[in-house]
Write a protein that holds these residues in place. Structure first.
Motif, PDB file in Angstrom:
ATOM      1  N   LEU A  49       0.054  -9.991  -6.913  1.00 50.05           N
ATOM      2  CA  LEU A  49      -0.277  -8.447  -7.324  1.00 50.05           C
ATOM      3  C   LEU A  49       0.911  -7.441  -7.983  1.00 50.05           C
ATOM      4  N   SER A  50       2.010  -7.988  -8.430  1.00 49.65           N
ATOM      5  CA  SER A  50       2.321  -7.935 -10.008  1.00 49.65           C
ATOM      6  C   SER A  50       1.468  -7.768 -11.039  1.00 49.65           C
ATOM      7  N   HIS A  51       0.532  -8.758 -11.354  1.00 51.66           N
ATOM      8  CA  HIS A  51      -0.243  -8.975 -12.464  1.00 51.66           C
ATOM      9  C   HIS A  51      -1.043  -7.516 -12.445  1.00 51.66           C
ATOM     10  N   LEU A  52      -2.347  -6.913 -10.576  1.00 51.24           N
ATOM     11  CA  LEU A  52      -2.616  -5.771 -10.828  1.00 51.24           C
ATOM     12  C   LEU A  52      -1.629  -4.874 -10.810  1.00 51.24           C
ATOM     13  N   GLN A  53      -1.002  -4.935 -10.739  1.00 51.68           N
ATOM     14  CA  GLN A  53      -0.272  -3.414 -10.903  1.00 51.68           C
ATOM     15  C   GLN A  53       0.237  -3.301 -12.463  1.00 51.68           C
ATOM     16  N   ARG A  54       0.121  -3.982 -13.314  1.00 51.21           N
ATOM     17  CA  ARG A  54       0.458  -3.826 -14.349  1.00 51.21           C
ATOM     18  C   ARG A  54      -0.773  -3.900 -15.022  1.00 51.21           C
ATOM     19  N   TYR A 108     -10.772   1.144 -12.880  1.00 54.92           N
ATOM     20  CA  TYR A 108      -9.411   1.472 -12.394  1.00 54.92           C
ATOM     21  C   TYR A 108      -9.288   1.405 -11.405  1.00 54.92           C
ATOM     22  N   LEU A 109     -10.619   2.180 -10.651  1.00 53.18           N
ATOM     23  CA  LEU A 109     -10.702   2.842  -9.058  1.00 53.18           C
ATOM     24  C   LEU A 109     -11.061   1.157  -7.926  1.00 53.18           C
ATOM     25  N   LYS A 110     -11.991   0.297  -8.860  1.00 52.22           N
ATOM     26  CA  LYS A 110     -11.881  -1.609  -8.421  1.00 52.22           C
ATOM     27  C   LYS A 110     -10.748  -2.057  -8.758  1.00 52.22           C
ATOM     28  N   THR A 111      -9.689  -1.829  -9.048  1.00 53.88           N
ATOM     29  CA  THR A 111      -8.122  -2.834  -9.282  1.00 53.88           C
ATOM     30  C   THR A 111      -7.501  -2.570  -8.231  1.00 53.88           C
ATOM     31  N   LYS A 112      -7.614  -1.138  -8.210  1.00 52.44           N
ATOM     32  CA  LYS A 112      -6.925   0.380  -6.745  1.00 52.44           C
ATOM     33  C   LYS A 112      -7.224  -0.637  -5.505  1.00 52.44           C
ATOM     34  N   GLN A 113      -9.034  -0.531  -5.622  1.00 52.65           N
ATOM     35  CA  GLN A 113      -9.211  -0.424  -4.147  1.00 52.65           C
ATOM     36  C   GLN A 113      -8.310  -2.093  -3.948  1.00 52.65           C
ATOM     37  N   THR A 114      -8.216  -2.968  -4.689  1.00 56.59           N
ATOM     38  CA  THR A 114      -8.329  -4.931  -5.006  1.00 56.59           C
ATOM     39  C   THR A 114      -6.701  -5.240  -4.691  1.00 56.59           C
ATOM     40  N   ILE A 115      -5.941  -3.660  -4.547  1.00 57.65           N
ATOM     41  CA  ILE A 115      -4.687  -4.507  -5.167  1.00 57.65           C
ATOM     42  C   ILE A 115      -4.064  -3.338  -3.052  1.00 57.65           C
ATOM     43  N   THR A 116      -4.612  -2.481  -2.397  1.00 54.96           N
ATOM     44  CA  THR A 116      -4.669  -1.569  -2.013  1.00 54.96           C
ATOM     45  C   THR A 116      -5.629  -2.790  -0.556  1.00 54.96           C
ATOM     46  N   ILE A 159      -4.917  -6.154  -1.013  1.00 57.25           N
ATOM     47  CA  ILE A 159      -4.104  -7.172  -0.699  1.00 57.25           C
ATOM     48  C   ILE A 159      -3.005  -6.851   0.239  1.00 57.25           C
ATOM     49  N   GLN A 160      -1.897  -4.927  -0.098  1.00 60.71           N
ATOM     50  CA  GLN A 160      -1.573  -4.481   0.462  1.00 60.71           C
ATOM     51  C   GLN A 160      -1.347  -5.147   2.155  1.00 60.71           C
ATOM     52  N   ARG A 161      -2.231  -4.217   2.788  1.00 62.10           N
ATOM     53  CA  ARG A 161      -2.854  -3.924   4.266  1.00 62.10           C
ATOM     54  C   ARG A 161      -3.292  -5.245   4.470  1.00 62.10           C
ATOM     55  N   LYS A 162      -3.637  -6.639   3.943  1.00 60.86           N
ATOM     56  CA  LYS A 162      -3.193  -7.880   4.279  1.00 60.86           C
ATOM     57  C   LYS A 162      -1.851  -8.298   4.440  1.00 60.86           C
ATOM     58  N   ARG A 163      -1.182  -8.279   3.528  1.00 64.89           N
ATOM     59  CA  ARG A 163       0.289  -8.360   3.147  1.00 64.89           C
ATOM     60  C   ARG A 163       1.106  -8.090   4.882  1.00 64.89           C
ATOM     61  N   THR A 164       0.486  -6.844   5.202  1.00 70.13           N
ATOM     62  CA  THR A 164       1.454  -6.144   6.002  1.00 70.13           C
ATOM     63  C   THR A 164       0.834  -6.771   7.197  1.00 70.13           C
ATOM     64  N   ALA A 165      -0.099  -6.675   7.597  1.00 67.32           N
ATOM     65  CA  ALA A 165      -1.394  -7.299   8.755  1.00 67.32           C
ATOM     66  C   ALA A 165      -0.321  -8.950   9.358  1.00 67.32           C
ATOM     67  N   GLN A 166      -0.209  -9.887   8.177  1.00 64.96           N
ATOM     68  CA  GLN A 166       0.218 -10.852   8.282  1.00 64.96           C
ATOM     69  C   GLN A 166       2.291 -11.228   8.371  1.00 64.96           C
ATOM     70  N   ARG A 167       2.445 -10.607   7.773  1.00 65.41           N
ATOM     71  CA  ARG A 167       3.757 -10.085   8.006  1.00 65.41           C
ATOM     72  C   ARG A 167       4.159  -9.651   9.365  1.00 65.41           C
ATOM     73  N   LYS A 168       4.030  -8.492  10.071  1.00 64.20           N
ATOM     74  CA  LYS A 168       3.627  -8.251  11.474  1.00 64.20           C
ATOM     75  C   LYS A 168       3.209  -9.543  12.127  1.00 64.20           C
ATOM     76  N   LEU A 169       2.190 -10.233  11.788  1.00 69.37           N
ATOM     77  CA  LEU A 169       1.603 -11.321  12.837  1.00 69.37           C
ATOM     78  C   LEU A 169       2.961 -12.931  12.639  1.00 69.37           C
ATOM     79  N   SER A 170       3.274 -12.565  11.943  1.00 71.37           N
ATOM     80  CA  SER A 170       4.155 -13.821  11.454  1.00 71.37           C
ATOM     81  C   SER A 170       5.977 -13.262  12.041  1.00 71.37           C
ATOM     82  N   HIS A 171       6.412 -12.016  12.131  1.00 73.02           N
ATOM     83  CA  HIS A 171       7.141 -11.094  12.497  1.00 73.02           C
ATOM     84  C   HIS A 171       7.436 -11.294  14.533  1.00 73.02           C
ATOM     85  N   GLN A 172       5.823 -11.188  14.871  1.00 74.24           N
ATOM     86  CA  GLN A 172       5.799 -11.019  16.334  1.00 74.24           C
ATOM     87  C   GLN A 172       5.465 -12.708  16.740  1.00 74.24           C
TER      88      GLN A 172
END
Length: 248
Positions: free
Chosen positions: A34-39, A72-80, A82-95
């Protein structure tokens, strides 16, 4: 069950067991990508809009028009995504973790924590004694973003109350679980890098011991039953040694 919550770990202590775990361990594996894609996204934006930047790299003042390329839009979509998957994984792990913790007992105690305050940048400028350089003002914002400790505590509280179990938010200023020595009743402030300390000639892991102290906080949330701590300390040492051996 006593709970000691940190920015990236959680320690629990009951009469029968202790646990020390990393929060959402499976989520942090995407951090480097994610850090690589944001740069990459920043480089693409600058390449597409050189007219909006000063020579020193800062953005010009005033109204601007931004041009977004397809890459640029493709990279932005990829970041979005990844962040969506991270949120779902984090919520499932916490549950999953919240369900396991709630099954450990019928009374849960955790110190109040201001994670919003821990996210804020330090106001004062300080110089490191070791390096002689300025210390970073950033604190725990990235760690809290990746591990979402407040979300886990909210889940534990909700599940405990739903099952008609007790959930107590202890007063951090009164309890100071990480500083208390239950044998002497004294408080000793340790640096964040110090992970162990000696209590009654026994070496204890700081987070697990703080959870053990929270385990013996009374219902008022401001006092610790030191006699009960003395009674259960040998059991805690046994549980802690099993936990540390498993982690090793």
């Amino acid at each position: 069950v006593g709970i000691d919550i940190g920015t990236s770990t959680i320690a629990t202590s009951s009469y029968y067991q202790t646990e020390l775990r990393e929060l959402a361990a499976n989520v942090s594996r995407e951090t480097n990508r994610l850090s690589h894609l944001q740069r990459k996204l920043d480089r693409q934006r600058r390449a597409n809009n050189p007219q909006n930047y000063n020579e020193n790299g800062t953005i010009k003042a005033g109204p601007k028009q931004w041009i977004d390329s397809k890459s640029y839009l493709k990279t932005k979509q990829t970041i979005t995504e990844i962040q969506r998957k991270r949120t779902a994984q984090r919520k499932l792990s916490h549950q999953t973790l919240a369900n396991e913790i709630v099954q450990m007992g019928d009374r849960f105690v955790v110190e109040q924590m201001s994670f919003k305050g821990l996210q804020a940048r330090a106001k004062e400028t300080a110089i490191s004694e070791k390096t002689g350089r300025f210390k970073r003002k950033t604190r725990f914002g990235k760690s809290i973003l990746n591990h979402a400790p407040a979300m886990l505590i909210d889940m534990i509280r909700y599940k405990a109350l739903f099952q008609e179990k007790d959930f107590i938010m202890a007063n951090t200023q009164k309890i100071k679980a990480s500083q208390l020595d239950h044998v002497t009743g004294n408080y000793q402030k340790l640096s964040l890098s110090t992970r162990t300390k000696t209590i009654d000639q026994e070496l204890v892991q700081r987070d697990l011991y703080a959870a053990f102290i929270s385990q013996h906080v009374q219902n008022d949330g401001v006092t610790v039953d030191l006699d009960a701590c003395d009674k259960d300390f040998a059991t805690f040492i046994r549980n802690q040694n099993l936990t540390m051996a498993t982690l090793e």
